[in-house]
Design an enzyme around this catalytic site. Structure first.
Site, PDB file in Angstrom:
ATOM      1  N   HIS A  84      91.268  89.424  -6.350  1.00  0.00           N
ATOM      2  CA  HIS A  84      92.685  89.715  -6.536  1.00  0.00           C
ATOM      3  C   HIS A  84      92.715  90.972  -7.411  1.00  0.00           C
ATOM      4  O   HIS A  84      92.565  90.881  -8.624  1.00  0.00           O
ATOM      5  CB  HIS A  84      93.339  88.515  -7.225  1.00  0.00           C
TER       6      HIS A  84
ATOM      7  N   HIS B  14      94.671  90.608  -0.160  1.00  0.00           N
ATOM      8  CA  HIS B  14      96.062  91.086  -0.010  1.00  0.00           C
ATOM      9  C   HIS B  14      96.282  92.548  -0.407  1.00  0.00           C
ATOM     10  O   HIS B  14      97.015  92.835  -1.357  1.00  0.00           O
ATOM     11  CB  HIS B  14      97.034  90.169  -0.760  1.00  0.00           C
TER      12      HIS B  14
ATOM     13  N   HIS C 187      96.912  78.879  -0.437  1.00  0.00           N
ATOM     14  CA  HIS C 187      96.968  78.069  -1.660  1.00  0.00           C
ATOM     15  C   HIS C 187      97.523  76.695  -1.279  1.00  0.00           C
ATOM     16  O   HIS C 187      98.691  76.586  -0.933  1.00  0.00           O
ATOM     17  CB  HIS C 187      97.865  78.740  -2.703  1.00  0.00           C
TER      18      HIS C 187
ATOM     19  N   ASP D 134      98.191  84.546   2.416  1.00  0.00           N
ATOM     20  CA  ASP D 134      98.404  84.288   0.982  1.00  0.00           C
ATOM     21  C   ASP D 134      99.502  83.220   0.826  1.00  0.00           C
ATOM     22  O   ASP D 134     100.340  83.306  -0.075  1.00  0.00           O
ATOM     23  CB  ASP D 134      98.759  85.570   0.212  1.00  0.00           C
TER      24      ASP D 134
ATOM     25  N   ASN E 267      92.890  78.276  -7.427  1.00  0.00           N
ATOM     26  CA  ASN E 267      93.768  78.161  -8.596  1.00  0.00           C
ATOM     27  C   ASN E 267      94.525  76.838  -8.599  1.00  0.00           C
ATOM     28  O   ASN E 267      95.750  76.782  -8.648  1.00  0.00           O
ATOM     29  CB  ASN E 267      94.729  79.357  -8.693  1.00  0.00           C
TER      30      ASN E 267
END
Ligand SMILES: [Zn+2]
Ligand SMILES: [Zn+2]
Length: 427
Positions: free
Chosen positions: A180, A233, A63, A306, A95
């Site tokens: 996710h 994940h 991210h 992640d 995101n």
């Protein structure tokens, strides 16, 4: 363009079944030759004796927060953090604000990465418009603009019918759907794994089933549509078992996990420290054992971070209120080496494979190998010197790591991206 000769290192290049001493010659941004005792003159010679030399690592789940949350991280700081960890390619989750749900944002990220980035940044496009889980994003447009996969990461796709249609399109477009996996009704307002530890701490729990049921649903939809489904994940024993069965059946299912799921458990959460808070949460001992077994037996395909930086104020608050997520790029390989390779869970070569060719294949990017003519992305690691994790020295803006103070081996020494040295350890 200059040439670089990396001399006398231990080269591990699983794509070419190479695991031994060799020299690597880079020229014009490409791998020119790999072999023993290369007799060539280069502009720069790097003495790699006693060092591990690998294709630059690929972190398929980060991210970078730009656009929209530049106070947490930018493409510049995130990619600086990547090269400080030997990572030369990342896939960036959508995101952001605005989210990566149309062509212009994909193009913005690629342009920013080219201008300010230290490494290659591959955008992942949204599954749904605005990541709201309601209406399908323009998947074809995202693919044409350069998105390498699809995900609403951070948010689950609760609507199975939407997921079915997305998978049908993704199959036509040959894009992997990275989910996710979380049932938000089951996880509700939980903040850590539901079990003995959450009871002791008096914190609301997230049951393992909230992940496992969604992994199961997605496997069924992947079987129905033929789409490539990749479980993000993975943290539970149940997920590992379902993925194992799906693979036995020959389905298009792959999975990744992160260092915190093999190196920590819910018992590691101390004194309500929010640097131990992420989603999915640190699980129970049985889950951790199953993750390690899944890595050992090849049920889990790829290792990733992640990497989720946050500002100090978002983490230094009550555990209940703190943001989910931890940083990871700079400790990815040290935690892989010290907690999977050294204890004998997997070989060094397999670890490198899970961090290079396998994620490259899942994303469909031409990376992760030292084959002649490949892009000159290379990492050098020191496997001997043990160093303490010091979050203060991170190139990331985020300091939110649960591993601060840990003694680890396997730190990146030199990172080369497209034939240019982008990182060199100074201490
Ligand atoms: Zn996620
Ligand atoms: Zn994520």
């Amino acid at each position: 363009m200059k040439s670089i000769l990396i001399q006398g290192g231990h080269v591990v290049d699983p794509a070419n079944q190479l695991d031994g001493e060799a020299d690597v010659l880079l020229s014009d941004g490409k791998v020119a030759k790999v072999g023993k005792g290369l007799k060539v003159k280069a502009d720069i010679t790097i003495d790699a004796k006693g060092k591990l030399v690998t294709p630059g690592l690929i972190d398929m789940h980060v991210h970078f927060r730009e656009p929209g949350f530049e106070y947490k991280e930018t493409i510049a700081t995130g990619s600086h953090s990547a090269v400080a960890g030997g990572v030369t390619s990342v896939a960036a989750m959508p995101n952001t604000n605005p989210p990566i749900d149309d062509q212009s944002i994909v193009e913005f990220i690629k342009m920013k990465a080219e201008k300010e980035g230290y490494c290659h940044v591959y955008p992942i496009g949204c599954i749904s418009k605005k990541r709201e889980g309601q209406e399908m994003a323009e998947l074809g447009e995202l693919k044409r603009a350069g998105a390498v996969a699809l995900s609403d990461d951070g948010a689950p796709i609760m609507n199975a019918e939407l997921m079915r249609r997305v998978m049908e399109y993704a199959k036509m477009l040959d894009l992997t759907v990275i989910d996710h996996c979380e049932d938000s009704h089951l996880s509700c307002d939980g903040v850590m794994h539901e079990g003995e530890a959450s009871m002791k701490l008096g914190l609301r729990g997230i049951p393992a089933a909230s992940e496992t049921v969604m992994v199961g649903r997605n496997i069924l939809l992947s079987e129905m549509t033929g789409a490539k489904f990749h479980a993000a994940h993975v943290s539970t024993a149940g997920s590992v078992e379902l993925i194992r069965q799906a693979k036995k059946k020959g389905l298009n299912v792959t999975a990744e996990t992160c260092p915190h799921y093999w190196a920590l458990s819910d018992k590691s959460i101390k004194a309500y420290n929010a640097n131990f808070k992420m989603n999915p949460p640190l699980r129970g001992d049985e889950d951790v054992a199953a993750i390690r077994k899944g890595i050992k037996e090849g049920v889990i395909d790829a290792l990733c971070t992640d990497h989720a930086p946050h500002a100090n104020t978002e983490k230094q608050c009550e555990f209940d209120k703190a943001a989910f997520g931890i940083v990871g790029l700079e400790t990815l390989f040290p935690l892989t080496y010290s907690h999977l390779v050294e204890p004998g869970v997997i070989s060094l070569s397999r670890a490198v494979e899970m961090l290079t060719v396998i994620p490259a294949k899942i994303l469909g990017i031409p990376k992760g190998t030292l084959s002649e003519g490949a892009d000159a992305d290379v990492a050098l690691f020191d496997l001997k010197v043990s160093r303490k994790v010091d979050a203060k020295t991170f190139k990331s803006k985020g300091r939110n790591t649960p591993f601060n103070g840990w003694d680890l081996k396997g730190w990146a020494d030199v990172t080369i991206v497209s034939g240019n040295v982008k990182y060199e350890r100074k201490d």
